[in-house]
Scaffold this motif. Structure first.
Motif, PDB file in Angstrom:
ATOM      1  N   GLU A 443       0.859  -1.186   0.000  1.00 39.31           N
ATOM      2  CA  GLU A 443       0.000   0.000   0.000  1.00 39.31           C
ATOM      3  C   GLU A 443       0.893   1.234   0.000  1.00 39.31           C
ATOM      4  O   GLU A 443       1.990   1.208   0.550  1.00 39.31           O
ATOM      5  CB  GLU A 443      -0.897   0.005   1.239  1.00 39.31           C
ATOM      6  CG  GLU A 443      -1.917  -1.137   1.270  1.00 39.31           C
ATOM      7  CD  GLU A 443      -2.734  -1.251  -0.023  1.00 39.31           C
ATOM      8  OE1 GLU A 443      -3.060  -0.209  -0.620  1.00 39.31           O
ATOM      9  OE2 GLU A 443      -3.027  -2.386  -0.436  1.00 39.31           O
ATOM     10  N   ASP A 445      -0.118   4.372   1.124  1.00 34.33           N
ATOM     11  CA  ASP A 445      -0.381   5.403   2.137  1.00 34.33           C
ATOM     12  C   ASP A 445       0.765   5.383   3.141  1.00 34.33           C
ATOM     13  O   ASP A 445       1.285   4.335   3.486  1.00 34.33           O
ATOM     14  CB  ASP A 445      -1.698   5.228   2.909  1.00 34.33           C
ATOM     15  CG  ASP A 445      -2.525   4.072   2.452  1.00 34.33           C
ATOM     16  OD1 ASP A 445      -2.651   3.942   1.221  1.00 34.33           O
ATOM     17  OD2 ASP A 445      -2.998   3.295   3.301  1.00 34.33           O
ATOM     18  N   ASP A 464      -3.342   1.729 -10.628  1.00 30.81           N
ATOM     19  CA  ASP A 464      -4.490   2.294  -9.901  1.00 30.81           C
ATOM     20  C   ASP A 464      -4.056   2.891  -8.569  1.00 30.81           C
ATOM     21  O   ASP A 464      -4.518   3.961  -8.169  1.00 30.81           O
ATOM     22  CB  ASP A 464      -5.551   1.214  -9.650  1.00 30.81           C
ATOM     23  CG  ASP A 464      -6.240   0.812 -10.950  1.00 30.81           C
ATOM     24  OD1 ASP A 464      -6.107   1.561 -11.940  1.00 30.81           O
ATOM     25  OD2 ASP A 464      -6.880  -0.260 -10.973  1.00 30.81           O
ATOM     26  N   LYS A 465      -3.152   2.177  -7.892  1.00 30.88           N
ATOM     27  CA  LYS A 465      -2.674   2.707  -6.601  1.00 30.88           C
ATOM     28  C   LYS A 465      -1.975   4.051  -6.799  1.00 30.88           C
ATOM     29  O   LYS A 465      -2.125   4.961  -5.985  1.00 30.88           O
ATOM     30  CB  LYS A 465      -1.696   1.727  -5.954  1.00 30.88           C
ATOM     31  CG  LYS A 465      -2.362   0.530  -5.314  1.00 30.88           C
ATOM     32  CD  LYS A 465      -1.328  -0.343  -4.636  1.00 30.88           C
ATOM     33  CE  LYS A 465      -1.947  -1.671  -4.220  1.00 30.88           C
ATOM     34  NZ  LYS A 465      -0.952  -2.621  -3.728  1.00 30.88           N
ATOM     35  N   LYS A 467      -2.590   6.232  -9.074  1.00 25.84           N
ATOM     36  CA  LYS A 467      -3.614   7.250  -9.348  1.00 25.84           C
ATOM     37  C   LYS A 467      -4.265   7.712  -8.043  1.00 25.84           C
ATOM     38  O   LYS A 467      -4.448   8.903  -7.815  1.00 25.84           O
ATOM     39  CB  LYS A 467      -4.673   6.696 -10.304  1.00 25.84           C
ATOM     40  CG  LYS A 467      -4.130   6.496 -11.722  1.00 25.84           C
ATOM     41  CD  LYS A 467      -5.192   5.871 -12.628  1.00 25.84           C
ATOM     42  CE  LYS A 467      -4.626   5.590 -14.005  1.00 25.84           C
ATOM     43  NZ  LYS A 467      -5.502   4.787 -14.836  1.00 25.84           N
ATOM     44  N   GLN A 468      -4.589   6.724  -7.196  1.00 27.46           N
ATOM     45  CA  GLN A 468      -5.226   7.086  -5.923  1.00 27.46           C
ATOM     46  C   GLN A 468      -4.269   7.880  -5.038  1.00 27.46           C
ATOM     47  O   GLN A 468      -4.643   8.833  -4.372  1.00 27.46           O
ATOM     48  CB  GLN A 468      -5.667   5.824  -5.171  1.00 27.46           C
ATOM     49  CG  GLN A 468      -6.900   5.182  -5.769  1.00 27.46           C
ATOM     50  CD  GLN A 468      -6.963   3.695  -5.492  1.00 27.46           C
ATOM     51  OE1 GLN A 468      -6.279   3.185  -4.599  1.00 27.46           O
ATOM     52  NE2 GLN A 468      -7.762   2.984  -6.265  1.00 27.46           N
ATOM     53  N   PHE A 469      -3.016   7.453  -5.055  1.00 26.40           N
ATOM     54  CA  PHE A 469      -1.992   8.107  -4.236  1.00 26.40           C
ATOM     55  C   PHE A 469      -1.859   9.576  -4.641  1.00 26.40           C
ATOM     56  O   PHE A 469      -1.829  10.477  -3.787  1.00 26.40           O
ATOM     57  CB  PHE A 469      -0.674   7.355  -4.415  1.00 26.40           C
ATOM     58  CG  PHE A 469       0.491   7.925  -3.685  1.00 26.40           C
ATOM     59  CD1 PHE A 469       0.576   7.851  -2.303  1.00 26.40           C
ATOM     60  CD2 PHE A 469       1.537   8.542  -4.381  1.00 26.40           C
ATOM     61  CE1 PHE A 469       1.670   8.373  -1.618  1.00 26.40           C
ATOM     62  CE2 PHE A 469       2.633   9.064  -3.714  1.00 26.40           C
ATOM     63  CZ  PHE A 469       2.696   8.984  -2.331  1.00 26.40           C
ATOM     64  N   ALA A 471      -4.066  11.364  -6.363  1.00 26.90           N
ATOM     65  CA  ALA A 471      -5.326  12.068  -6.117  1.00 26.90           C
ATOM     66  C   ALA A 471      -5.412  12.527  -4.663  1.00 26.90           C
ATOM     67  O   ALA A 471      -5.902  13.612  -4.363  1.00 26.90           O
ATOM     68  CB  ALA A 471      -6.501  11.158  -6.457  1.00 26.90           C
ATOM     69  N   ALA A 472      -4.859  11.704  -3.764  1.00 27.47           N
ATOM     70  CA  ALA A 472      -4.953  12.017  -2.340  1.00 27.47           C
ATOM     71  C   ALA A 472      -3.850  12.963  -1.875  1.00 27.47           C
ATOM     72  O   ALA A 472      -3.742  13.265  -0.690  1.00 27.47           O
ATOM     73  CB  ALA A 472      -4.901  10.718  -1.535  1.00 27.47           C
ATOM     74  N   GLY A 571      -5.452  16.005  -9.040  1.00 30.82           N
ATOM     75  CA  GLY A 571      -6.093  15.828  -7.741  1.00 30.82           C
ATOM     76  C   GLY A 571      -5.408  16.747  -6.741  1.00 30.82           C
ATOM     77  O   GLY A 571      -5.153  17.908  -7.027  1.00 30.82           O
TER      78      GLY A 571
END
Ligand code: GAL
Length: 669
Positions: A443, A445, A464-465, A467-469, A471-472, A571
């Motif tokens: 992960e 985070d 995908d991770k 992208k999320q990372f 975005a956050a 993001g």
């Protein structure tokens, strides 16, 4: 803490053993690893076992309070076995059978060899599985090393075909996935599929990558066979480990590690023929890989170099200070036990010139004194230090399958996966930012920056991770040749960088592979690198910004003026794209800015001086390691008072560290 030596009782007259043990005790060691090449003694003929030599040696260690790690001897199948069962021998890509005469001469796919391995492992485990002195086991020795990771024989081929059947289910699916329509390779029966032996040109890249996966899984299965056999007979308190090397083999250490209690590593910063040690960053990279292999778990250095090494050619003589420096570096990055290779240089055999703590004459000299000093020091702060927290801010992505895909298609004559990985890892190392090396399963985070070097073979889940990372609010550093292939080693039909295009806010519509001696130039046009220049080597992605800001441009050939480095806000986060193999002179200032903006703590030190901070507010350690052999440097210590627990001296502000000096400090509360 365990500190020990690799010992080979079978290579010395028994009359010498007690003197060795006496000196080991004088040194302060508390563990030995033995037996990993002792098969012909343990099973001198098929099915006849004789453990008397090891019984005696283990008892001697036990009496003297030294614990024992036992290696299963399967890296060295004996001569009688090879003569009677030649089918156990591996075959190289030219179809040549590897001969008896050295080591690692077996294929893990041989059913005969699996059976022999099972039996010797069981016999050893029954004999020593409850011996008080035996604290654990090492399976085999350095799986896959010395080119033993791939075998191309008939039995390997049959097992590869079985593996493909499992993977794909139908030939239609395999044919379609691999694109076997190309060059008329469509398979109509499973047994038509080859192992990638020598061809005039090059094999299908999808077949090659699957073959690497198959080889890695075959080793995992083979290791599991030994682990399962051991577990049937040994007490639970005994651990099981394996000593890895990280040299881009068709081996998946992370997968194999799931079957091990912890992993071990053989640390040789310099070896036969090398005029000098590999770079500090390259050693650090391997330690980070070790720590990452079992997601942060501490590991053993099962072989830590203590003298000059080599077979036919000997390498650089480690200088006074190197043993301590490399030991401290290992522990700083997560090693929990150190076992020095080897106790004494052998007088015969291939490794006559692999020197140890003692040389051929068996007398304690300079290296003995240095190891003694290290062990004495470790007694003062060792346990607390190795147990202190290690928390990284920067994650650097490494997937062995991506490494294999690059080995299959380096695309440029000068591309080397490790060098390119290091190119994008080194700036973090140089600024002493704390790094983890992660793969697609971790992960993100908790990290502030994720660096993804040469992400050629992509994994959807990891993309995908990312992208999320981002975005956050995370910062992602992508490099040239990202997003090119899917997991089957097939090229994307999207505009590059494929699935990462939107994330990076760019398109790569053309690229150029550069060969030896060929360079373009890059000039910084904005931000921290404005006005700076760098060679652009190996590869140039010609970047068309699609929302991203341009930080640097190429300044040569027809694509002069085209973007070479970009920065995209997406993001809450930021994504950088570095389109070429650039120099540290431009990468460092770029990373410095990236770290500053993402809140990654750095500690600037002179070139070659590595500093690592571990622990928490209560107990904080700082190791200061000067890898330079000929100059002392002054390091600015972080705020506070720092005490050397060995000398009790307290330092604050600037501190001088001598050539090859290494020191561990503890923050005064
Ligand atoms: C290691 C190996 C040892 C010994 C050593 C020599 O790779 O595990 O058995 O060969 O190298 O430096």
């Amino acid at each position: 803490m365990y500190i020990g030596v690799d010992y080979y009782p079978e290579q010395w007259p028994k009359t010498r053993w007690s003197e060795d043990v006496r000196m080991m005790k004088e040194l302060g060691i508390n563990v030995v690893r033995i037996a990993e090449f002792g098969w012909s003694l343990m099973e001198p003929e098929e099915g006849k076992y004789d453990f008397s030599l090891y019984d005696e040696a283990i008892d001697l260690f036990h009496k003297n309070g030294i614990d024992v790690v036992l290696g299963t001897p399967t890296a060295t199948p004996p001569a009688w076995m090879v003569k009677k069962y030649p089918e156990i021998l591996p075959v190289d890509e030219n179809g040549v059978t590897i001969s008896f005469g050295a080591r690692r001469h077996y294929t893990v796919n041989s059913a005969t060899y699996q059976e022999f391995s099972r039996k010797i492992t069981a016999e050893m485990a029954k004999r020593y599985g409850s011996h008080t002195a035996v604290i654990g086991w090492q399976t085999d020795n350095e799986y896959g090393h010395e080119k033993s990771d791939r075998s191309y024989g008939d039995e390997d081929r049959a097992r590869f075909q079985d593996w493909l059947k499992e993977e794909y289910g139908t030939l239609e699916k395999l044919n379609e996935t691999w694109g076997t329509v190309f060059w008329s390779q469509t398979y109509t029966e499973w047994d038509q599929i080859p192992v990638p032996r020598k061809v005039y040109q090059e094999h299908n890249p999808s077949l090659l990558l699957d073959f690497d996966r198959f080889c890695a899984e075959a080793y995992n299965r083979y290791n599991r066979l030994q682990v399962d056999e051991l577990k049937k007979h040994i007490e639970e308190r005994q651990f099981i480990t394996h000593n890895f090397v990280y040299t881009g083999l068709a081996l998946n250490q992370k997968e194999m590690a799931k079957d091990l209690d912890f992993i071990s590593f053989d640390n040789y910063p310099v070896w036969g023929g090398l005029p000098e040690p590999i770079t500090p960053a390259n050693i650090a990279r391997q330690h980070d890989l070790c720590r990452g292999t079992k997601s942060g778990k501490g590991y053993w250095v099962m072989e830590e170099l203590s003298g000059a090494q080599g077979w036919g050619r000997i390498g650089y003589l480690p200088r006074p200070g190197h043993i301590q420096l490399w030991t401290y570096q290992a522990i700083s990055r997560g090693a929990e036990a150190i076992v020095y290779f080897r106790w004494r240089a052998a007088r015969f055999g291939t490794e006559e010139f692999c020197h140890g703590i003692l040389d051929h004459d068996g007398k304690p000299k300079r290296k003995f004194e240095e190891v003694k000093r290290v062990i004495d020091n470790m007694k003062v702060f060792g346990d607390e230090w190795i147990e202190s927290d290690y928390k990284a801010d920067v994650a650097v992505y490494h997937d062995p399958e991506n490494d294999w895909a690059w080995q299959i298609q380096p695309q440029s004559e000068v591309f080397n996966y490790v060098d390119e990985f290091l190119r994008f890892y080194e700036p973090a190392h140089a600024m002493n930012a704390k790094t983890d090396i992660i793969s697609d399963v971790e992960e993100l985070d908790g990290y502030k920056v994720v660096v993804v070097p040469v992400y050629f073979l992509t994994k959807n889940g990891f993309t995908d991770k990312l992208k999320q990372f981002a975005a956050a609010g995370g910062t992602v550093v992508l490099t040239y040749r990202s997003g090119v292939k899917d997991r089957f080693n097939v090229v994307t039909d999207q505009t590059l960088p494929g699935d990462l295009s939107e994330l990076a806010g760019i398109e790569v519509n053309e690229y150029e592979s550069l060969q030896s001696g060929q360079i373009n130039r890059v000039e910084g046009t904005a931000g921290p690198i404005e006005g700076m220049t760098s060679d652009a080597a190996v590869w140039c992605d010609l970047i068309d910004p699609a929302g991203a800001e341009v930080l640097a441009e190429y300044s040569d050939t027809f694509y002069s003026g085209t973007a070479a480095i970009t920065k995209n806000r997406t993001g809450k986060g930021t994504v950088y794209y570095i389109g070429s193999g650039l120099d540290q002179e431009i990468l460092r200032p770029l990373y410095r800015e990236i770290f500053a903006q993402s809140g990654v703590p750095v500690l600037e030190t002179p070139e070659g001086v590595e500093v690592l901070r571990r622990g928490d507010r209560e107990t904080e350690f700082l190791s200061v390691l000067n890898h330079n052999t000929d100059s002392a440097y002054t390091v600015e210590l972080p705020e506070g008072e720092w005490k050397d627990p060995v000398t009790e001296e307290v330092y604050q502000g600037p501190m001088e560290v001598g050539a090859l000096g290494s020191i561990v400090l503890r923050k005064k509360s």
